[in-house]
Structure formats: structure tokens, C-alpha cells
Write a protein that holds these residues in place. Structure first.
Motif, PDB file in Angstrom:
ATOM      1  N   PHE A 132       0.833  -1.193   0.000  1.00  0.00           N
ATOM      2  CA  PHE A 132       0.000   0.000   0.000  1.00  0.00           C
ATOM      3  C   PHE A 132       0.874   1.252   0.000  1.00  0.00           C
ATOM      4  CE2 PHE A 132      -2.432   3.282   2.321  1.00  0.00           C
ATOM      5  CZ  PHE A 132      -3.552   3.347   1.511  1.00  0.00           C
ATOM      6  N   ILE A 133       0.596   2.166  -0.950  1.00  0.00           N
ATOM      7  CA  ILE A 133       1.297   3.449  -0.997  1.00  0.00           C
ATOM      8  C   ILE A 133       0.272   4.563  -1.158  1.00  0.00           C
ATOM      9  CG2 ILE A 133       3.463   2.481  -1.859  1.00  0.00           C
ATOM     10  CD1 ILE A 133       2.696   3.491  -4.669  1.00  0.00           C
ATOM     11  N   ALA A 134       0.659   5.768  -0.759  1.00  0.00           N
ATOM     12  CA  ALA A 134      -0.249   6.907  -0.808  1.00  0.00           C
ATOM     13  C   ALA A 134       0.496   8.122  -1.354  1.00  0.00           C
ATOM     14  CB  ALA A 134      -0.787   7.191   0.594  1.00  0.00           C
ATOM     15  N   ARG A 135      -0.237   8.968  -2.099  1.00  0.00           N
ATOM     16  CA  ARG A 135       0.365  10.170  -2.685  1.00  0.00           C
ATOM     17  C   ARG A 135      -0.065  11.400  -1.886  1.00  0.00           C
ATOM     18  NH1 ARG A 135      -1.117  11.194  -8.679  1.00  0.00           N
ATOM     19  NH2 ARG A 135      -3.006  11.971  -7.694  1.00  0.00           N
ATOM     20  N   ARG A 136       0.937  12.203  -1.525  1.00  0.00           N
ATOM     21  CA  ARG A 136       0.688  13.419  -0.751  1.00  0.00           C
ATOM     22  C   ARG A 136      -0.055  14.434  -1.615  1.00  0.00           C
ATOM     23  NH1 ARG A 136       3.733  13.366   4.033  1.00  0.00           N
ATOM     24  NH2 ARG A 136       3.630  15.633   4.130  1.00  0.00           N
ATOM     25  N   LYS A 137      -1.121  15.013  -1.042  1.00  0.00           N
ATOM     26  CA  LYS A 137      -1.965  15.923  -1.836  1.00  0.00           C
ATOM     27  C   LYS A 137      -1.331  17.287  -2.030  1.00  0.00           C
ATOM     28  CE  LYS A 137      -5.768  15.865   0.758  1.00  0.00           C
ATOM     29  NZ  LYS A 137      -7.042  16.171   1.418  1.00  0.00           N
ATOM     30  N   ALA A 138      -1.816  17.989  -3.048  1.00  0.00           N
ATOM     31  CA  ALA A 138      -1.345  19.335  -3.375  1.00  0.00           C
ATOM     32  C   ALA A 138      -1.462  20.238  -2.150  1.00  0.00           C
ATOM     33  CB  ALA A 138      -2.159  19.905  -4.530  1.00  0.00           C
ATOM     34  N   GLY A 139      -0.458  21.091  -1.987  1.00  0.00           N
ATOM     35  CA  GLY A 139      -0.448  22.016  -0.864  1.00  0.00           C
ATOM     36  C   GLY A 139       0.237  21.466   0.369  1.00  0.00           C
ATOM     37  N   SER A 140       0.516  20.167   0.396  1.00  0.00           N
ATOM     38  CA  SER A 140       1.214  19.576   1.540  1.00  0.00           C
ATOM     39  C   SER A 140       2.717  19.532   1.257  1.00  0.00           C
ATOM     40  CB  SER A 140       0.697  18.156   1.808  1.00  0.00           C
ATOM     41  OG  SER A 140       1.052  17.285   0.751  1.00  0.00           O
ATOM     42  N   ASN A 141       3.484  19.318   2.300  1.00  0.00           N
ATOM     43  CA  ASN A 141       4.925  19.135   2.147  1.00  0.00           C
ATOM     44  C   ASN A 141       5.139  17.902   1.259  1.00  0.00           C
ATOM     45  OD1 ASN A 141       7.666  19.571   2.627  1.00  0.00           O
ATOM     46  ND2 ASN A 141       7.662  18.259   4.436  1.00  0.00           N
ATOM     47  N   LEU A 142       6.023  17.989   0.277  1.00  0.00           N
ATOM     48  CA  LEU A 142       6.309  16.896  -0.664  1.00  0.00           C
ATOM     49  C   LEU A 142       5.082  16.510  -1.488  1.00  0.00           C
ATOM     50  CD1 LEU A 142       8.547  14.701   1.671  1.00  0.00           C
ATOM     51  CD2 LEU A 142       9.325  16.212  -0.156  1.00  0.00           C
ATOM     52  N   ALA A 143       4.253  17.488  -1.828  1.00  0.00           N
ATOM     53  CA  ALA A 143       3.044  17.245  -2.623  1.00  0.00           C
ATOM     54  C   ALA A 143       3.378  16.478  -3.897  1.00  0.00           C
ATOM     55  CB  ALA A 143       2.375  18.572  -2.969  1.00  0.00           C
ATOM     56  N   GLY A 144       2.531  15.497  -4.206  1.00  0.00           N
ATOM     57  CA  GLY A 144       2.694  14.707  -5.416  1.00  0.00           C
ATOM     58  C   GLY A 144       3.627  13.526  -5.282  1.00  0.00           C
ATOM     59  N   LYS A 145       4.368  13.444  -4.193  1.00  0.00           N
ATOM     60  CA  LYS A 145       5.276  12.313  -3.979  1.00  0.00           C
ATOM     61  C   LYS A 145       4.515  11.169  -3.312  1.00  0.00           C
ATOM     62  CE  LYS A 145       9.219  14.511  -4.958  1.00  0.00           C
ATOM     63  NZ  LYS A 145       9.990  14.252  -6.123  1.00  0.00           N
ATOM     64  N   TRP A 146       4.922   9.965  -3.644  1.00  0.00           N
ATOM     65  CA  TRP A 146       4.346   8.770  -3.028  1.00  0.00           C
ATOM     66  C   TRP A 146       5.122   8.431  -1.773  1.00  0.00           C
ATOM     67  CZ3 TRP A 146      -0.094   6.479  -4.713  1.00  0.00           C
ATOM     68  CH2 TRP A 146      -0.581   6.931  -5.933  1.00  0.00           C
ATOM     69  N   GLU A 147       4.447   7.764  -0.849  1.00  0.00           N
ATOM     70  CA  GLU A 147       5.083   7.387   0.411  1.00  0.00           C
ATOM     71  C   GLU A 147       4.441   6.135   0.978  1.00  0.00           C
ATOM     72  OE1 GLU A 147       4.489  10.473   3.322  1.00  0.00           O
ATOM     73  OE2 GLU A 147       2.310  10.255   3.276  1.00  0.00           O
ATOM     74  N   PHE A 148       5.168   5.541   1.898  1.00  0.00           N
ATOM     75  CA  PHE A 148       4.599   4.506   2.746  1.00  0.00           C
ATOM     76  C   PHE A 148       4.018   5.297   3.915  1.00  0.00           C
ATOM     77  CE2 PHE A 148       8.143   2.609   0.454  1.00  0.00           C
ATOM     78  CZ  PHE A 148       7.504   1.546  -0.159  1.00  0.00           C
ATOM     79  N   PRO A 149       2.696   5.283   4.102  1.00  0.00           N
ATOM     80  CA  PRO A 149       2.076   6.216   5.035  1.00  0.00           C
ATOM     81  C   PRO A 149       2.459   5.984   6.490  1.00  0.00           C
ATOM     82  CG  PRO A 149       0.484   4.631   4.230  1.00  0.00           C
ATOM     83  CD  PRO A 149       1.739   4.398   3.446  1.00  0.00           C
ATOM     84  N   GLY A 150       2.321   7.031   7.257  1.00  0.00           N
ATOM     85  CA  GLY A 150       2.627   7.026   8.684  1.00  0.00           C
ATOM     86  C   GLY A 150       2.597   8.451   9.180  1.00  0.00           C
TER      87      GLY A 150
END
Length: 130
Positions: free
Chosen positions: A16-34
Motif C-alpha cells: 500500500f502506498i499513498a500520494r501526498r496531496k497538493a499544498g502539503s509538504n512533498l506534494a505529489g510524492k508517493w510514500e509509505f504512510p505514517g
């Protein structure tokens, strides 16, 4: 240095991966959430809390996966990743604009936040939860 956690949440052979939404730090980058650990909170407790807050799901945190230390412009983070299992709840993302269940071999096709890249490399190298 900020301590941050990451869930290596698996379902079969998918991660499972998630993409940081626009306006957030590192927007558009995927991450392993936490997220960031709070005072007096263990990394495992942090992951349980963050997955509930950010996705509305209950998880069980398993063994330690890997550590990544990364120096961003606004400070250094110690990112601690743990194997994680989805126990209950309906997935409802609140702080990400996209989520995916991705086969390990396809992780290379996503643009990850820099601190998460070592986890992608380790997963692609054959690490397993066993």
C-alpha cells in the motif's frame, strides 16, 4: 531530528502506498504512510494512530522493517518502517489524494519521497515479512 513512522502495509503480494496531496509538504510524492511520533508514544503506537487518522483503518504493527535517515531542507528525519497488517475499517483517505496497492516490482514506477526510497530498494531486493 524528528522521528517519523512508515507502514509497510501488505495485502497478498501488493504494498500500500499513498500520494501526498497538493499544498502539503512533498506534494505529489508517493510514500509509505505514517507520521510523526508524539511525546511518550512508541513508533508502533504512532502507526496505529496515524493509520486510523489518515485512512480510518485499524492496523496491527508487526516487526521492524528498516530505518532511513534523511536530511530535508527543513530538518532531518529518522523514518522507521514496520510491517503492518490491515485488521478492520473501510479505507477512507483524508490527507492523501491517491492511494494504490502496488505489486513490489512496480514500486519503481512511482516517484517516492526521498526518505522512502531506501524502503522501495529493500522491498525490490526481496525482503519479506517472514
Amino acid at each position: 531530528m524528528k522521528q517519523v513512522t512508515a507502514a509497510i502495509l501488505t495485502q497478498g503480494d501488493h504494498i500500500f502506498i499513498a500520494r501526498r496531496k497538493a499544498g502539503s509538504n512533498l506534494a505529489g510524492k508517493w510514500e509509505f504512510p505514517g507520521g510523526k511520533t508524539e511525546p511518550g508514544e512508541t513508533p508502533e503506537q504512532c502507526l496505529v494512530r496515524e493509520m486510523q487518522e489518515e485512512f480510518g483503518i485499524t492496523v496491527a504493527v508487526g516487526g521492524f522493517f528498516e530505518e532511513s535517515i534523511y536530511h530535508y531542507e527543513n530538518g532531518t528525519i529518522q523514518l522507521l518502517a514496520y510491517w503492518t497488517k490491515w485488521i478492520d475499517g473501510e479505507m477512507t483517505p483524508t490527507v492523501h489524494d491517491d492511494v494504490q496497492w502496488v505489486p513490489i516490482e512496480e514500486l519503481k514506477d512511482y516517484e517516492f519521497a526521498p526518505a522512502d526510497i531506501p524502503f522501495v530498494e529493500k522491498l525490490r531486493g526481496g525482503s519479506s515479512a517472514i
